[in-house]
Design a protein around this motif. Structure first.
Motif, PDB file in Angstrom:
ATOM      1  N   ASP A 255      12.755   8.448  -3.379  1.00 40.26           N
ATOM      2  CA  ASP A 255      11.796   8.130  -2.319  1.00 40.26           C
ATOM      3  C   ASP A 255      10.508   8.918  -2.534  1.00 40.26           C
ATOM      4  OD1 ASP A 255      13.585   6.477  -1.110  1.00 40.26           O
ATOM      5  OD2 ASP A 255      14.079   7.808   0.542  1.00 40.26           O
ATOM      6  N   VAL A 256       9.387   8.226  -2.484  1.00 51.26           N
ATOM      7  CA  VAL A 256       8.076   8.877  -2.501  1.00 51.26           C
ATOM      8  C   VAL A 256       7.511   8.757  -1.094  1.00 51.26           C
ATOM      9  CG1 VAL A 256       5.768   8.917  -3.530  1.00 51.26           C
ATOM     10  CG2 VAL A 256       7.759   8.275  -4.925  1.00 51.26           C
ATOM     11  N   ARG A 257       7.324   9.900  -0.421  1.00 49.02           N
ATOM     12  CA  ARG A 257       6.909   9.924   0.982  1.00 49.02           C
ATOM     13  C   ARG A 257       5.392   9.896   1.074  1.00 49.02           C
ATOM     14  NH1 ARG A 257       9.753   8.674   5.083  1.00 49.02           N
ATOM     15  NH2 ARG A 257       9.183  10.441   6.398  1.00 49.02           N
ATOM     16  N   ASN A 258       4.875   8.903   1.813  1.00 46.52           N
ATOM     17  CA  ASN A 258       3.430   8.701   1.920  1.00 46.52           C
ATOM     18  C   ASN A 258       3.004   8.646   3.377  1.00 46.52           C
ATOM     19  OD1 ASN A 258       3.314   8.328  -0.966  1.00 46.52           O
ATOM     20  ND2 ASN A 258       4.085   6.254  -0.636  1.00 46.52           N
ATOM     21  N   SER A 259       2.033   9.484   3.733  1.00 41.63           N
ATOM     22  CA  SER A 259       1.547   9.533   5.107  1.00 41.63           C
ATOM     23  C   SER A 259       0.423   8.530   5.316  1.00 41.63           C
ATOM     24  CB  SER A 259       1.020  10.940   5.433  1.00 41.63           C
ATOM     25  OG  SER A 259       0.313  10.945   6.656  1.00 41.63           O
TER      26      SER A 259
ATOM     27  N   MET B 277      13.958  -1.236  -1.323  1.00 44.20           N
ATOM     28  CA  MET B 277      12.782  -1.842  -0.705  1.00 44.20           C
ATOM     29  C   MET B 277      12.724  -1.398   0.755  1.00 44.20           C
ATOM     30  SD  MET B 277      11.903  -3.551  -3.407  1.00 44.20           S
ATOM     31  CE  MET B 277      10.600  -4.653  -2.889  1.00 44.20           C
ATOM     32  N   LYS B 278      11.646  -0.697   1.111  1.00 36.08           N
ATOM     33  CA  LYS B 278      11.549  -0.151   2.458  1.00 36.08           C
ATOM     34  C   LYS B 278      10.354  -0.753   3.174  1.00 36.08           C
ATOM     35  CE  LYS B 278      14.194   3.875   1.191  1.00 36.08           C
ATOM     36  NZ  LYS B 278      14.403   5.326   1.309  1.00 36.08           N
ATOM     37  N   ALA B 279       9.873  -0.080   4.225  1.00 37.66           N
ATOM     38  CA  ALA B 279       8.810  -0.628   5.065  1.00 37.66           C
ATOM     39  C   ALA B 279       7.713  -1.221   4.189  1.00 37.66           C
ATOM     40  CB  ALA B 279       8.240   0.465   5.962  1.00 37.66           C
TER      41      ALA B 279
ATOM     42  N   ALA C  91       2.587   4.826  10.160  1.00 33.15           N
ATOM     43  CA  ALA C  91       3.520   5.944  10.101  1.00 33.15           C
ATOM     44  C   ALA C  91       3.743   6.336   8.650  1.00 33.15           C
ATOM     45  CB  ALA C  91       4.849   5.569  10.756  1.00 33.15           C
ATOM     46  N   THR C  92       4.340   7.506   8.456  1.00 40.04           N
ATOM     47  CA  THR C  92       4.745   7.928   7.121  1.00 40.04           C
ATOM     48  C   THR C  92       5.885   7.028   6.647  1.00 40.04           C
ATOM     49  OG1 THR C  92       4.088  10.219   7.495  1.00 40.04           O
ATOM     50  CG2 THR C  92       5.701   9.823   5.770  1.00 40.04           C
ATOM     51  N   VAL C  93       5.797   6.564   5.410  1.00 34.34           N
ATOM     52  CA  VAL C  93       6.806   5.655   4.879  1.00 34.34           C
ATOM     53  C   VAL C  93       7.316   6.181   3.544  1.00 34.34           C
ATOM     54  CG1 VAL C  93       5.756   3.662   5.995  1.00 34.34           C
ATOM     55  CG2 VAL C  93       5.128   4.219   3.653  1.00 34.34           C
TER      56      VAL C  93
ATOM     57  N   ALA D 102       0.850  -1.185   0.000  1.00 35.53           N
ATOM     58  CA  ALA D 102       0.000   0.000   0.000  1.00 35.53           C
ATOM     59  C   ALA D 102       0.891   1.242   0.000  1.00 35.53           C
ATOM     60  CB  ALA D 102      -0.917   0.002   1.219  1.00 35.53           C
ATOM     61  N   PHE D 103       0.302   2.404  -0.325  1.00 34.83           N
ATOM     62  CA  PHE D 103       1.077   3.645  -0.268  1.00 34.83           C
ATOM     63  C   PHE D 103       1.665   3.839   1.127  1.00 34.83           C
ATOM     64  CE2 PHE D 103      -1.170   4.524  -4.164  1.00 34.83           C
ATOM     65  CZ  PHE D 103      -0.310   5.341  -4.883  1.00 34.83           C
ATOM     66  N   ALA D 104       0.853   3.596   2.154  1.00 29.07           N
ATOM     67  CA  ALA D 104       1.331   3.670   3.546  1.00 29.07           C
ATOM     68  C   ALA D 104       0.483   2.693   4.354  1.00 29.07           C
ATOM     69  CB  ALA D 104       1.225   5.083   4.102  1.00 29.07           C
TER      70      ALA D 104
END
Length: 457
Positions: free
Chosen positions: A220-224, A309-311, A205-207, A199-201
């Motif tokens: 990085d695309v920051r998504n709340s 690859m992050k959270a 938390a913001t990811v 999912a976007f987030a």
């Protein structure tokens, strides 16, 4: 008065009361006439500086600095909190540059819409540096944000908002520079590493979710998790993104304003070549960045942030010894130091409902001078609790200096979220190892019952 007359009088009075109540009730329900809407006209002082000049003037500050000159800027609103993905920030830009304002208020978008022209009287506000970048705020407050009442005193709208006045700057991820910070941009032909999976987030938390362009450059695309689209699945395939291009301590970031900034993703799988032993749907692909985080900088794994690859994926180094290094000055990899017990865990890989999974990775020994020799099978691989012994792969200097070998392990044990571990003991680690380009794919057509580990140079 006789009884009949009394009844007549009472009936008349009752009728009058009812008529009065009806008239009164009708009057109460009647809607007042709405005031005529008039276009807002700004009648304050003219703009006498630009955003670029403002940023140049305060470029050297470290602590908040109160603006003590009668400076006025004119700009267009480019980003607000309409979807909840941008929090207590307003982004503006003029023909010279862009900047953001920290404002202690929610739902600012109802007044400050995209394309709205604004005049901001800066005297009494502060220039603030956050994450290495300048913004307009108010020193001494929570997060140096401007109180809403003060913000309204300093910021006036002019005319109706018109989003058609906003033309995003098309950017190339390999050519980002300081002039683009906080600008509205458009980035074409990119794909989310976790497209169709995350999912976007999806958490609390913001990811950051990573997109990559055709040349392998990432952003990085920051998504709340508070955004209206947080629980929607990232689009699959190639497409276009619009958003505010930010920078935090040197790392570039993109902030989507709302879901309409995600455009025309085609739903295709990641491209592969016929010679790729892991051809199929890529569900995990980690390159450890491109080595552009600074010459000579060797961050420890725990401090590294440039993961593809992050959270919810996590990277754990029990030894505390693994760091990120470059071999050629361009390609980054994990460095397992010599004479150390190494244990790397990569967890949270989303593999639910995926079949015929295979793992590939590149491995190198740090043999660097004759007669150095080692065997790459000293590194043990564990996937979802199943241990794999790599085929004997002897290497020696100078023939195998800076030479990677690619290992492909088919038919991984299924799991909703996969865990991959790489381990080597100090006694088997005389020269150190480098690990790079870890990939898990769901192979097209399956791998049958073949469990042979493939080794390619």
């Amino acid at each position: 008065m006789n009884k009949k007359n009394i009844q007549t009088v009472c009936a008349s009075m009752l009728s009058l009361i009812c008529i009065g109540l009806i008239l009164f009730t009708g009057a109460c329900k009647r809607d007042p006439e709405a005031p005529l809407l008039t276009q807002p006209i700004y009648d304050g002082p003219n703009a006498n500086t630009t955003i670029a000049a403002l940023k140049e003037k305060y470029a050297s500050i470290n602590d908040p600095k109160v603006i003590d000159e009668d400076l006025v800027i004119k700009a267009l609103v480019t980003g607000n909190d309409i979807s909840g993905n941008i929090y207590k920030q307003l982004y503006i830009q003029d023909e010279t540059a862009a900047i953001n304002l920290g404002v202690d208020q929610n739902s600012m978008y109802t007044t400050f819409r995209a394309g709205q022209e604004v005049y901001i009287s800066l005297k009494g506000l502060s220039m603030v540096k956050y994450g290495g970048e300048l913004q307009i705020g108010f020193s001494g407050t929570n997060a140096n944000r401007i109180a809403w009442e003060i913000f309204k005193q300093h910021t006036k709208v002019s005319g109706w908002p018109n989003a058609a006045n906003l033309t995003p700057l098309e950017v190339d991820l390999s050519k980002l520079d300081a002039s683009m910070v906080n600008k509205l941009v458009i980035i074409k032909n990119v794909r989310f590493n976790n497209g169709g999976v995350n999912a976007f987030a999806g958490g609390t938390a913001t990811v950051s979710e990573v997109v990559k362009d055709a040349n392998g450059k990432t952003l990085d695309v920051r998504n709340s998790n508070f955004s209206t689209f947080a629980k929607e699945i990232l689009p699959k395939g190639n497409g276009t993104l619009v958003g505010i291009l930010g920078r935090y301590n040197g790392g570039w970031q993109l902030f989507l304003r709302d879901k309409t900034d995600v455009i025309d993703f085609d739903g295709t799988d990641a491209g592969t070549t016929p010679t790729d032993p892991g051809a199929g749907e890529v569900i995990f692909n980690e390159t450890f960045g491109d080595g552009t985080y600074g010459s000579g900088n060797r961050p420890k794994l725990a401090a590294f942030t440039d993961f593809d690859m992050k959270a919810p994926v996590t990277y754990t180094d029990a030894s505390g010894s693994i760091d990120i290094r470059t071999v050629t000055g361009v390609n980054a990899s994990l460095w397992f130091p010599a004479n150390k017990d190494i244990s790397l865990d990569i967890a949270g890989i989303q593999s639910a409902n995926k079949t015929d999974l295979s793992l590939s990775f590149q491995l190198m020994s740090n043999v660097n001078k004759d007669p150095d020799n080692a065997n790459l099978n000293m590194v043990k691989v564990i996937v979802n609790g199943h241990t794999y012994s790599l085929p004997s792969t002897p290497v020696s200097a100078p023939n195998d200096l800076n030479k990677y070998y690619t290992f492909t392990i088919p038919n991984l044990p299924a799991a909703a979220t996969s865990i991959v571990e790489f381990k080597v003991s100090a006694s088997d680690n005389a020269f150190g190892f480098r690990l790079d380009n870890i990939k898990i794919v769901s192979a097209t057509g399956g791998n049958g019952s073949d469990n042979t580990i493939i080794v390619t140079k």
